[in-house]
Design a protein around this motif. Sequence first.
Motif, PDB file in Angstrom:
ATOM      1  N   PHE A 183      45.283  10.063  34.643  1.00  0.00           N
ATOM      2  CA  PHE A 183      44.598  11.191  35.291  1.00  0.00           C
ATOM      3  C   PHE A 183      44.191  12.237  34.261  1.00  0.00           C
ATOM      4  O   PHE A 183      43.050  12.684  34.218  1.00  0.00           O
ATOM      5  N   LEU A 184      45.169  12.616  33.417  1.00  0.00           N
ATOM      6  CA  LEU A 184      44.866  13.664  32.444  1.00  0.00           C
ATOM      7  C   LEU A 184      43.725  13.230  31.531  1.00  0.00           C
ATOM      8  O   LEU A 184      42.844  14.013  31.184  1.00  0.00           O
TER       9      LEU A 184
ATOM     10  N   PRO B   8      49.369  17.812  36.284  1.00  0.00           N
ATOM     11  CA  PRO B   8      48.254  16.880  36.515  1.00  0.00           C
ATOM     12  C   PRO B   8      47.575  17.116  37.840  1.00  0.00           C
ATOM     13  O   PRO B   8      46.338  16.976  37.944  1.00  0.00           O
ATOM     14  N   ALA B   9      48.370  17.516  38.851  1.00  0.00           N
ATOM     15  CA  ALA B   9      47.763  17.762  40.159  1.00  0.00           C
ATOM     16  C   ALA B   9      46.766  18.903  40.069  1.00  0.00           C
ATOM     17  O   ALA B   9      45.662  18.833  40.631  1.00  0.00           O
TER      18      ALA B   9
ATOM     19  N   ALA C  20      51.543  22.007  31.377  1.00  0.00           N
ATOM     20  CA  ALA C  20      51.927  20.670  30.940  1.00  0.00           C
ATOM     21  C   ALA C  20      52.588  20.736  29.577  1.00  0.00           C
ATOM     22  O   ALA C  20      53.604  20.082  29.328  1.00  0.00           O
TER      23      ALA C  20
ATOM     24  N   THR D  33      49.384  16.031  26.070  1.00  0.00           N
ATOM     25  CA  THR D  33      49.564  14.891  26.960  1.00  0.00           C
ATOM     26  C   THR D  33      50.625  13.926  26.447  1.00  0.00           C
ATOM     27  O   THR D  33      50.773  12.849  26.997  1.00  0.00           O
TER      28      THR D  33
ATOM     29  N   ASN E   1      56.028   5.631  35.436  1.00  0.00           N
ATOM     30  CA  ASN E   1      55.818   7.061  35.278  1.00  0.00           C
ATOM     31  C   ASN E   1      57.099   7.674  34.759  1.00  0.00           C
ATOM     32  O   ASN E   1      58.060   7.838  35.499  1.00  0.00           O
TER      33      ASN E   1
ATOM     34  N   HIS F  35      55.261  17.932  37.181  1.00  0.00           N
ATOM     35  CA  HIS F  35      54.490  17.186  38.173  1.00  0.00           C
ATOM     36  C   HIS F  35      53.295  17.969  38.679  1.00  0.00           C
ATOM     37  O   HIS F  35      52.314  17.382  39.132  1.00  0.00           O
TER      38      HIS F  35
ATOM     39  N   TYR G 112      53.306  12.442  28.934  1.00  0.00           N
ATOM     40  CA  TYR G 112      52.894  11.833  30.189  1.00  0.00           C
ATOM     41  C   TYR G 112      52.657  10.351  29.982  1.00  0.00           C
ATOM     42  O   TYR G 112      52.173   9.923  28.934  1.00  0.00           O
TER      43      TYR G 112
ATOM     44  N   ARG H 104      49.738   9.047  35.373  1.00  0.00           N
ATOM     45  CA  ARG H 104      49.612  10.496  35.166  1.00  0.00           C
ATOM     46  C   ARG H 104      48.825  10.758  33.885  1.00  0.00           C
ATOM     47  O   ARG H 104      47.960  11.620  33.852  1.00  0.00           O
TER      48      ARG H 104
ATOM     49  N   THR I 238      59.429  10.542  33.497  1.00  0.00           N
ATOM     50  CA  THR I 238      59.609  11.989  33.442  1.00  0.00           C
ATOM     51  C   THR I 238      60.721  12.268  32.447  1.00  0.00           C
ATOM     52  O   THR I 238      61.816  11.738  32.604  1.00  0.00           O
TER      53      THR I 238
END
Lengths: 163, 85, 402, 359
Positions: C300-301, C141-142, C187, C290, C126, C138, C293, C297, C128
């Motif tokens: 997820f997106l 995506p949550a 994002a 995206t 992951n 962070h 990312y 992550r 960053t």
Amino acid sequence: MGVEEQALAKLRERFPKLLLESGSVRPGVGRVKIDRKDLVEICFYLKEELGYEHLSCISAVDWRDRYECVYHFTRYSDGSMFQVNAIIPHDDPHIESLCKFWRSATYPERESYDLMGIVFDHQPDLRRILLPPDYRFFPLRKDFPQEVDRQYISRRKLKTGGV
Amino acid sequence: MFLVFSAVEIVGAILTVTSKKLVRAAFWLLITLITISGIYILLRAEFVALIQILVYAGAVPVLLLFGIMLTRKKMLEESETSEAK
Amino acid sequence: MSGSLLTPNLVGLCRSLTEILLGIVKAIFDALSLPGLGSWFMSPGVVVFFTYLIATLVMVMWAALVNLLSVMWVERKLYSRIQDRRGIMLGVPWPWSKKYKRGMTNLGWGFLQNIADGVKLLQKENITPASADKLLFHAAPAIIVSSTIMVFAVFPFSENFYYTKVALGVLFVLAALSLGPFAIILAGYSSNNKYTLIGGLRAAAMMLSYEIPLILCVVAVVLLSGTLDPFQMVAVQERPLLGTIVPSWNVFSPPQMLGFVIFFIALVAELERIPFDIPEADAELVEGWTTEYGGMRFGFLFGFKWLRAFAGAGLLVILYLGGWNGPVFATFSVLGYPIPILPQEFWFLLKTYLVVMVIIWISWSIPRVRADQVLKIGWNRLIPLALLTILGAAVFKTMGWF
Amino acid sequence: MAEFWVNMGPQHPMTHGLWNLRIKVDGETIVDAEPIIGYLHRGVEKISEVREFQKVIVLTDRLCYVSSITWSHAYCLAVEELMGIEIPERGKYLRVISLEIQRIASHLMWLAAFGADIGLLTMLLYALRERELFLDLIEIMAGLRLNSNYTRVGGVRNDVPADFEKSCQRVIAHFLKKLDEYEDMMENSKTFLMRTQGIGKLSKEDAINWGVTGPNLRGSGADVDLRRTIPYEVYDQIDWEPAIEKDCDCYARSIVRMREMRESCKIVLDALKKMPPGPYRMKPPRRAEGEAFRATEDSRGEALFYVAADGDDRPYRVKIRSPIFCTLAAVPQMMRGHKVADVVSIMGSIDICVGEIDK
């Protein structure tokens, strides 16, 4: 009399003293050799009067005692081409730019500057194009070392034991 | 439940006005608005809560961010080093 | 019409399951001569807690695992068929198939491909970006994942297969889906990259302008059916249309036909499928918002876009295509007790997957539209037409034609 | 909104290779653009100065992996001009056939890339599928698919097998059917028209002044096809029509290429029919002196080789005029005022090949 002969005759008539060498390469293709100071005049005449509208290529050649800039022009109406060799002295590689008449001259001129080191005067954007901007050599010149013979090096190393 | 919501909301509101980055402020604003809709649900006003999320949480911060991004110049300015000359 | 597979409903089923499980636990504690602890496990609070825990797990598993993977699989299969691709046909065959025991073959179903992708994404680092806004990077995506999962809190798969019954269910779904654009723009901003920034701006502009016709169409449906409850909305569409055998789905009523088309287009735009996938136009903006990312992550997106597609298609089915209503002949009764041959869940999933397949089919057969053209279509065409739909629905409602 | 520079490249899906397009955008609108090239510079011109005439073909093949035969052929023509030799008739016909098959393969690659650029990934896979057929034909002819090394100074490498005509006819009959399908997908699709019509305008005068050649120039309405204007090989003995469109935009350029594929099919079939028996190759002299140049119609435009020699068995100077190198200079003008999404339409429609730009 072919199309290139007509064009050559007109050129000889217009610039009797400037053409160092003139002739026909093959049917439809003429060739003149001139000095660099007459380039703009002759090219302008070629474009405006004789209708050679397309500047297809600018090649620079390093003949060890002189440089030559070779310009190829095309007339689309009958497909005749014209080659102009402009002679540049070896110690002073300057020539006038053709960007005023052909915008297509920009990139080939930049390329010739980049690889051969010929400076085109009055070029609006004379930068390196293919090589990195901080490169210091002109690789297409004949005094640029051409090739490292790796086998030769290894042979020499074997023979002399190093170096 | 109310205390939790209101605590989060107060913290979010304070961060909204104190955070230095405008985008973060918008993020905290979103948190605040969502907790407000939670309080609406506690008050048995589901419709208002959902409209709160739909309109305030869904659209207003987006518009806000839109405005911020369209007007702020500094964020987008080119640094000198990346000029390939 | 046909009945539901789950009776009485999901929570009720989970409750009986919990009671059985907790009964076993109580028996164990009783055997260990700890009767106090055993009876604490049987106390109503604990039972309710575990009931909802299990129900949540079942719903999330069902939605985010089974349906997400199925939608991805359907998409891949379909576009491989459309494009004459070979890759997706490669997959692990069924374990019990004796014929293809040699391992990978191109005759497999390719279902495990998605799981392989998921495992690959899980193994990746992951990353960053150093200059990213960490908190927002962070958080985005949550927000997307949670808002998409939130949809399924009120999302009914049949009369009984739901998690909670909310009177404003459709509104809830729309509200949950509308949280997505904010996360996308977050994002895009927080990655600190020009592609993501342009992608985020495009996404925000497009979703704002397409959410309006979407909601206006829902308003028209609500006007006609007079409710925001998906269950009642489906119930309204249950009866046959004016003495014919055609069911009275909303899509067959004249004003809603237009609304259906607009809703579908706006939905495709909301889901960022190809004719409108300008936020992540991979040819011009690499991957749009995206881009920065990586790893799960990104998974997820990317994956939750499909889940949003599934949810959106389900919403379309509930609003316009009669929800879980199947043909009449699907139920017969034994001793006066109706037994569904094909349950309501089947019909709902069938319709939803058909809609998803149409979306996939469209998105793999036409080029993408330019950003300004997308916005022009949205503001100049769809919104006036959506308003017209509302007008038509109001006229029909007042005159009592439908 | 503030204007800022966006680097599209060196690694970007739009670039189709390794170059960098810096665009200055104001929101979504392009204010200025500047191509930055040279990431793939291999110094072909310098290397060929120490190789014998015949051995340079390996390098010219790799100028553009999408259309290698046309590049080698341009070089061979120039060298044959320099040496003053005339190749056998069958060799000329074989060259024309290989050139046109290569042109179709190259245009199919363009179609694939263009489709992927504007978001039509299905087109990519379809076009690559049909390209395989033509690469197979090249493999039958030359033994290799991509860098086929087929054209030689003095003719071609080998003759074609006996059943080559039949396989050509089969492939082309199949391909023409598929071409109709492509036209349905591209030209008859409203979305495609929205993306391409009126985008990247380049008028005829501007195009000639900027040195734009090939299909891009014919898309601007100029009746220039070097196969017809300056006929080489046997193009003057074959019936075909150059494709010319007058719209000057991305749509016209793409239509020109689609029609050219049809014409190329016609040329291949016609040349196969008219091909005489006989030798296909002659032995060229080892050394040459003087200077010569030939311009040919590459699949992307005018490919001109200027070869000078000083009596050695290797060229003294080889200059490559690559069409896209010159076309790239016109790109900023085509792009100004359009949207970011139009970058891919424009770049896709002029058919970039970085190998020949950077030489």
